[in-house]
Design a protein around this motif. Structure first.
Motif, mmCIF file in Angstrom:
data_model
loop_
_atom_site.group_PDB
_atom_site.id
_atom_site.type_symbol
_atom_site.label_atom_id
_atom_site.label_comp_id
_atom_site.label_asym_id
_atom_site.label_seq_id
_atom_site.Cartn_x
_atom_site.Cartn_y
_atom_site.Cartn_z
ATOM 1 N N UNK A 27 -3.825 -5.413 4.403
ATOM 2 C CA UNK A 27 -3.023 -5.887 5.533
ATOM 3 C C UNK A 27 -1.986 -6.925 5.145
ATOM 4 N N UNK A 28 -2.223 -7.649 4.057
ATOM 5 C CA UNK A 28 -1.271 -8.667 3.599
ATOM 6 C C UNK A 28 -0.891 -8.370 2.154
ATOM 7 N N UNK A 29 0.394 -8.336 1.877
ATOM 8 C CA UNK A 29 0.874 -7.949 0.552
ATOM 9 C C UNK A 29 0.476 -8.969 -0.504
ATOM 10 N N UNK A 30 0.345 -8.512 -1.739
ATOM 11 C CA UNK A 30 0.038 -9.375 -2.874
ATOM 12 C C UNK A 30 1.276 -10.200 -3.207
ATOM 13 N N UNK A 31 1.093 -11.512 -3.356
ATOM 14 C CA UNK A 31 2.235 -12.400 -3.591
ATOM 15 C C UNK A 31 2.149 -13.112 -4.932
ATOM 16 N N UNK A 32 1.492 -12.500 -5.912
ATOM 17 C CA UNK A 32 1.328 -13.111 -7.229
ATOM 18 C C UNK A 32 2.275 -12.434 -8.222
ATOM 19 N N UNK A 33 3.214 -13.180 -8.804
ATOM 20 C CA UNK A 33 4.143 -12.596 -9.778
ATOM 21 C C UNK A 33 3.399 -11.990 -10.966
ATOM 22 N N UNK A 34 3.881 -10.853 -11.423
ATOM 23 C CA UNK A 34 3.294 -10.198 -12.581
ATOM 24 C C UNK A 34 2.187 -9.224 -12.256
ATOM 25 N N UNK A 35 1.861 -9.080 -10.969
ATOM 26 C CA UNK A 35 0.799 -8.161 -10.555
ATOM 27 C C UNK A 35 1.409 -6.880 -10.002
ATOM 28 N N UNK A 36 0.923 -5.747 -10.481
ATOM 29 C CA UNK A 36 1.341 -4.459 -9.936
ATOM 30 C C UNK A 36 0.536 -4.207 -8.665
ATOM 31 N N UNK A 37 1.177 -4.321 -7.514
ATOM 32 C CA UNK A 37 0.473 -4.247 -6.233
ATOM 33 C C UNK A 37 0.358 -2.812 -5.742
ATOM 34 N N UNK A 38 -0.831 -2.473 -5.258
ATOM 35 C CA UNK A 38 -1.082 -1.145 -4.693
ATOM 36 C C UNK A 38 -1.847 -1.301 -3.383
ATOM 37 N N UNK A 39 -1.389 -0.615 -2.362
ATOM 38 C CA UNK A 39 -2.089 -0.672 -1.082
ATOM 39 C C UNK A 39 -3.313 0.231 -1.144
ATOM 40 N N UNK A 40 -4.437 -0.268 -0.608
ATOM 41 C CA UNK A 40 -5.677 0.490 -0.672
ATOM 42 C C UNK A 40 -6.549 0.178 0.525
#
Length: 269
Positions: free
Chosen positions: A33-46
């Motif tokens: 529900x809330x996007x990943x906000x950490x630089x350098x992380x490949x974010x994937x919705x799950x």
């Protein structure tokens, strides 16, 4: 090494991501529900309640290790079923699993709980966390299950609740004891456990048992706030079914880990 953090937009998950990225690891982080906000992380919705989606993501990413932090207080399918889906998929791809559990699966007693003590939940959330552990241990016997307590640190829900109680907008319980742990310490301990050979249950919490109300007073002292306005109550007065005295004995973790788990009296000195 590729690390998959399930629940990377959460308070602990984000800190695990930050430390792993800083250590030079390739990090994939999931969010719902809330996007990943950490630089350098490949974010994937799950959606962890979707078993096929969990399996597909782990099959695609092929992580060396998985840190699983997702939960939703009032949702069994996320807390229990989601944990099972992640454990099954991690075992299938041969990934090392660190599953985050909670002291909320204990009902409360005057003596500390050891690492292997059997859960005695008194509410639905505690039962869901206990069910999650059962599933993880059955599906992935090599996994480590970290039982932790209230997670504190800058931006934590626990600190905000203390602020609200000090302003009279909320009330803190005088009869619910926990062993708060700093998010930085807990994340470091989790990452230290990834390459270890440890399997099974492990208490990872701070050494200082305090009530939520006592935590509020410590926060007031640390932030220079007036403690006179602290609003308190008891579980009995509110009729809430919550664990009462839950002290985690983390001596095994203290002997195993290089990470020092600081107590709240030190953290808020």
């Amino acid at each position: 090494m590729t690390l998959l953090v399930v629940g990377a937009s959460g308070f602990l998950g984000a800190e695990v991501c930050r430390q792993a990225v800083a250590a030079g690891q390739r990090v994939v982080g999931t969010w719902h529900s809330a996007a990943v906000a950490v630089p350098g992380v490949a974010a994937r919705r799950l959606d962890v309640t979707d078993r096929s989606a969990v399996r597909a993501l782990l099959t695609e990413v092929r992580p060396d290790a998985v840190v699983a932090t997702p939960y939703r207080y009032d949702d069994w399918t996320v807390t229990a079923d989601g944990a099972a889906h992640v454990a099954a998929a991690a075992a299938e791809v041969g990934a090392r699993l660190v599953h985050l559990s909670s002291d909320a699966l204990h009902g409360g007693r005057p003596t500390p709980y050891r690492d292997d003590d059997v859960p005695t939940p008194v509410n639905a959330y505690g039962a869901a966390k206990a069910a999650a552990e059962t599933a993880v241990r059955a599906l992935d016997p090599g996994a480590v299950l970290v039982r932790t307590s209230l997670i504190v640190g800058e931006g934590s829900k626990q600190i905000q609740l203390c602020r609200d109680a000090l302003a009279g907008r909320a009330a803190l319980f005088t009869d619910e004891l926990r062993c708060p742990v700093d998010v930085v310490d807990l994340a470091a301990a989790v990452l230290e456990l990834v390459p270890s050979g440890y399997a099974g249950l492990l208490n990872v919490a701070g050494p200082d048992p305090v009530s939520r109300a006592e935590l509020g007073l410590l926060v007031a002292r640390r932030l220079g706030l007036d403690p006179a306005g602290l609003k308190t109550t008891t579980s009995l007065a509110t009729g809430r079914q919550h664990p009462t005295e839950v002290r985690l004995d983390s001596s095994r973790a203290a002997s195993l880990l290089r990470t020092r788990l600081r107590g709240v009296t030190e953290l808020f000195a």
